[in-house]
Design a protein around this motif. Structure first.
Motif, short mmCIF file in Angstrom:
data_model
loop_
_atom_site.label_atom_id
_atom_site.label_comp_id
_atom_site.label_asym_id
_atom_site.label_seq_id
_atom_site.Cartn_x
_atom_site.Cartn_y
_atom_site.Cartn_z
N ASN A 104 0.85 -1.20 0.00
CA ASN A 104 0.00 0.00 0.00
C ASN A 104 0.88 1.25 0.00
N GLY A 105 0.30 2.34 -0.48
CA GLY A 105 0.96 3.64 -0.38
C GLY A 105 1.99 3.94 -1.44
N ARG A 106 2.03 3.09 -2.50
CA ARG A 106 3.04 3.29 -3.55
C ARG A 106 2.43 3.63 -4.90
N GLY A 107 1.10 3.73 -4.96
CA GLY A 107 0.47 4.04 -6.24
C GLY A 107 0.31 2.85 -7.16
N ILE A 108 0.56 1.64 -6.64
CA ILE A 108 0.48 0.45 -7.50
C ILE A 108 -0.94 0.26 -8.03
N MET A 109 -1.94 0.32 -7.12
CA MET A 109 -3.29 -0.01 -7.57
C MET A 109 -3.86 1.06 -8.50
N THR A 110 -3.51 2.31 -8.24
CA THR A 110 -3.98 3.36 -9.16
C THR A 110 -3.47 3.09 -10.57
N ARG A 111 -2.21 2.68 -10.69
CA ARG A 111 -1.66 2.39 -12.02
C ARG A 111 -2.31 1.15 -12.63
N VAL A 112 -2.54 0.13 -11.79
CA VAL A 112 -3.17 -1.10 -12.32
C VAL A 112 -4.58 -0.79 -12.81
N VAL A 113 -5.35 -0.02 -12.02
CA VAL A 113 -6.72 0.30 -12.44
C VAL A 113 -6.70 1.14 -13.72
N SER A 114 -5.73 2.03 -13.83
CA SER A 114 -5.59 2.81 -15.05
C SER A 114 -5.37 1.88 -16.26
N ASP A 115 -4.58 0.83 -16.06
CA ASP A 115 -4.36 -0.13 -17.15
C ASP A 115 -5.63 -0.93 -17.44
N LEU A 116 -6.39 -1.28 -16.39
CA LEU A 116 -7.65 -1.99 -16.62
C LEU A 116 -8.62 -1.13 -17.43
#
Ligand SMILES: CC(C)(COP(=O)(O)OP(=O)(O)OC[C@H]1O[C@@H](n2cnc3c(N)ncnc32)[C@H](O)[C@@H]1OP(=O)(O)O)[C@@H](O)C(=O)NCCC(=O)NCCS
Length: 181
Positions: A104-116
């Motif tokens: 958490n806290g690294r922007g990983i999920m925001t980037r993954v959702v952007s790719d989705l």
């Protein structure tokens, strides 16, 4: 199987049964963290449960109903994400996700959702992406808010998570459906 590079270190791969042992180990290590918001932890008690879930998701993938991906940081499982449901008739994809606490806290999920979202638009030809988050789940709500989704409203008592009812905030992103694109 498909995989997509998100950053030099982060990759999403279509979830396969061979990842079940590691996904379960990460789930088990993050049980209390994930239990705050996800209702299925008590029903997931072994790697076989995770393997069975992945098999079901692959069958749904084959029918065009869902896409479940595993998020890798290097060769380690960081979490999962994907389209819990694809409504092909109406062109809507419903996104869900979780990350191990240490990622958490690294922007990983925001980037993954952007790719989705790119997959929804470019590969699936969907016209709308939907994300639902518990009203009090501020970390989760921040993801669609960061990515420019519109908050459409609140669903009261939308989900029972163990002993409490959660309201859901519904977020939507409309995708360009013009024929030139
Ligand atoms: C919901 C969940 C995936 C959010 O994880 P997250 O790490 O906050 O989300 P991201 O990977 O997008 O990272 C965002 C954070 O990274 C930071 N960040 C760093 N670089 C960033 C970048 N390039 N882009 C966006 N954010 C970045 C942000 O500031 C933010 O940190 P902050 O909350 O301290 O402000 C995670 O908390 C989780 O799995 N929770 C339990 C399960 C759950 O709730 N699932 C969702 C059910 S609807």
């Amino acid at each position: 199987m498909f995989s997509r590079k998100i950053t030099p270190d982060i990759e999403i791969r279509l979830s396969l049964p061979k990842y079940a042992d590691e996904i379960f180990a990460v789930t088990d290590a993050n049980r209390e963290f994930l239990r705050q918001w996800l209702p299925w932890l008590d029903g997931t008690t072994s790697a076989d449960d995770t393997r069975e879930f992945i098999r079901e998701q692959l069958q749904r993938f084959a029918r065009g109903e869902a896409i479940h991906v595993t998020i890798f940081s290097g060769e380690s499982v960081a979490g999962v994400a994907g389209f819990n449901q694809i409504d092909a008739v109406n062109g809507i994809g419903y996104i869900g996700y979780w990350l191990a606490e240490e990622y958490n806290g690294r922007g990983i999920m925001t980037r993954v959702v952007s790719d989705l979202i790119s997959i929804a638009r470019d590969e699936l030809g969907l016209q709308k992406v939907d994300i639902r988050c518990a009203t009090e789940n501020h970390r989760s709500r921040a993801i669609p808010e960061r990515l420019g989704f519109t908050r459409e409203g609140t669903l009261q008592r939308a989900e029972k998570v163990y002993d409490r009812w959660l309201d859901h905030e519904v977020y939507a992103l409309l995708l360009d459906t013009s024929p030139e694109k």
